[in-house]
Design a protein around this motif. Structure first.
Motif, PDB file in Angstrom:
ATOM      1  N   ASP A  10       0.910   0.464  -7.081  1.00  2.83           N
ATOM      2  CA  ASP A  10       0.471   1.489  -8.033  1.00  2.83           C
ATOM      3  C   ASP A  10       0.085   2.784  -7.338  1.00  2.83           C
ATOM      4  O   ASP A  10       0.533   3.869  -7.715  1.00  2.83           O
ATOM      5  CB  ASP A  10      -0.730   0.994  -8.847  1.00  2.83           C
ATOM      6  N   VAL A  11      -0.737   2.664  -6.327  1.00  2.00           N
ATOM      7  CA  VAL A  11      -1.241   3.852  -5.640  1.00  2.00           C
ATOM      8  C   VAL A  11      -0.108   4.565  -4.910  1.00  2.00           C
ATOM      9  O   VAL A  11       0.013   5.793  -4.970  1.00  2.00           O
ATOM     10  CB  VAL A  11      -2.393   3.480  -4.681  1.00  2.00           C
ATOM     11  N   ALA A 102      10.258   6.469   4.713  1.00  2.45           N
ATOM     12  CA  ALA A 102       9.697   7.666   4.070  1.00  2.45           C
ATOM     13  C   ALA A 102       8.287   7.401   3.540  1.00  2.45           C
ATOM     14  O   ALA A 102       7.421   8.276   3.620  1.00  2.45           O
ATOM     15  CB  ALA A 102      10.613   8.146   2.949  1.00  2.45           C
ATOM     16  N   ILE A 103       8.056   6.215   3.026  1.00  3.82           N
ATOM     17  CA  ILE A 103       6.699   5.868   2.592  1.00  3.82           C
ATOM     18  C   ILE A 103       5.774   5.872   3.806  1.00  3.82           C
ATOM     19  O   ILE A 103       4.678   6.436   3.759  1.00  3.82           O
ATOM     20  CB  ILE A 103       6.663   4.500   1.881  1.00  3.82           C
ATOM     21  N   GLU A 104       6.228   5.267   4.890  1.00  4.32           N
ATOM     22  CA  GLU A 104       5.406   5.231   6.099  1.00  4.32           C
ATOM     23  C   GLU A 104       5.095   6.643   6.601  1.00  4.32           C
ATOM     24  O   GLU A 104       3.967   6.927   7.029  1.00  4.32           O
ATOM     25  CB  GLU A 104       6.107   4.426   7.191  1.00  4.32           C
ATOM     26  N   ASP A 105       6.078   7.533   6.523  1.00  2.00           N
ATOM     27  CA  ASP A 105       5.892   8.913   6.980  1.00  2.00           C
ATOM     28  C   ASP A 105       4.925   9.713   6.115  1.00  2.00           C
ATOM     29  O   ASP A 105       4.209  10.569   6.628  1.00  2.00           O
ATOM     30  CB  ASP A 105       7.221   9.676   6.969  1.00  2.00           C
ATOM     31  N   THR A 106       4.943   9.475   4.822  1.00  6.75           N
ATOM     32  CA  THR A 106       4.252  10.382   3.904  1.00  6.75           C
ATOM     33  C   THR A 106       3.018   9.804   3.226  1.00  6.75           C
ATOM     34  O   THR A 106       2.135  10.561   2.832  1.00  6.75           O
ATOM     35  CB  THR A 106       5.214  10.884   2.804  1.00  6.75           C
ATOM     36  N   PHE A 110      -0.403   3.904   4.128  1.00 11.15           N
ATOM     37  CA  PHE A 110       0.680   2.969   4.400  1.00 11.15           C
ATOM     38  C   PHE A 110       0.161   1.771   5.196  1.00 11.15           C
ATOM     39  O   PHE A 110      -0.650   1.906   6.101  1.00 11.15           O
ATOM     40  CB  PHE A 110       1.802   3.637   5.202  1.00 11.15           C
ATOM     41  N   CYS A 111       0.666   0.604   4.816  1.00  8.87           N
ATOM     42  CA  CYS A 111       0.398  -0.626   5.548  1.00  8.87           C
ATOM     43  C   CYS A 111       1.586  -1.547   5.294  1.00  8.87           C
ATOM     44  O   CYS A 111       2.442  -1.261   4.456  1.00  8.87           O
ATOM     45  CB  CYS A 111      -0.912  -1.268   5.095  1.00  8.87           C
ATOM     46  N   GLU A 112       1.652  -2.624   6.010  1.00  5.99           N
ATOM     47  CA  GLU A 112       2.773  -3.547   5.851  1.00  5.99           C
ATOM     48  C   GLU A 112       2.831  -4.131   4.438  1.00  5.99           C
ATOM     49  O   GLU A 112       3.914  -4.410   3.932  1.00  5.99           O
ATOM     50  CB  GLU A 112       2.730  -4.650   6.911  1.00  5.99           C
ATOM     51  N   GLU A 113       1.693  -4.296   3.804  1.00  8.46           N
ATOM     52  CA  GLU A 113       1.691  -4.803   2.427  1.00  8.46           C
ATOM     53  C   GLU A 113       2.370  -3.808   1.481  1.00  8.46           C
ATOM     54  O   GLU A 113       3.123  -4.206   0.586  1.00  8.46           O
ATOM     55  CB  GLU A 113       0.275  -5.100   1.944  1.00  8.46           C
TER      56      GLU A 113
END
Length: 134
Positions: A10-11, A102-106, A110-113
């Motif tokens: 969600d977040v 891209a999620i990890e970058d922005t 961000f986490c593995e979950e």
């Protein structure tokens, strides 16, 4: 909230939609760098329009996860990718990997979950698109 995915979804989904310019720029950088075939396929594409289409596609991939029913939009995109782009399983893997990068970058939380829940959310729609036959 998508109960089976949890709050990370969600977040991060809200974050992507409210920071879509940074997210999509990062996504396309990773996606283009993942393969010359992909980079060349987008050589003459209007990227502003492409980003809008990707934004809409993400919504439909998430909807497919929630309902297990493909929308007309998703069928149209799947048909285009099957007939015109000749997308295959490897290209879809590069798409998902670039999405996660891209999620990890922005995404600041961000986490593995978060990566895992996005892979789970995208998988049914990507599988549908990959197996689509017009």
């Amino acid at each position: 909230m998508i109960e089976s995915l949890g709050s990370h979804f969600d977040v991060s989904y809200d974050f992507i939609l409210s920071n879509d310019s940074n997210f999509f720029d990062s996504f396309y950088t990773h996606f283009f760098n993942s393969s010359n075939l992909i980079k060349n396929a987008f050589a003459y594409i209007d990227m502003d329009k492409q980003k809008q289409m990707l934004r809409e596609s993400i919504k439909h991939l998430v909807k497919f996860y929630c309902t297990n029913k493909e929308s007309e939009y998703l069928k149209t995109i799947a048909r285009h990718h099957a007939d015109k782009v000749r997308a295959d399983e490897y290209m879809y893997k590069l798409f998902v990997d670039s999405f996660i990068q891209a999620i990890e970058d922005t995404y600041p939380n961000f986490c593995e979950e978060a990566a895992l829940v996005w892979r789970c959310a995208l998988k049914p729609g990507i599988d549908f698109m990959n197996s689509y036959k017009a």
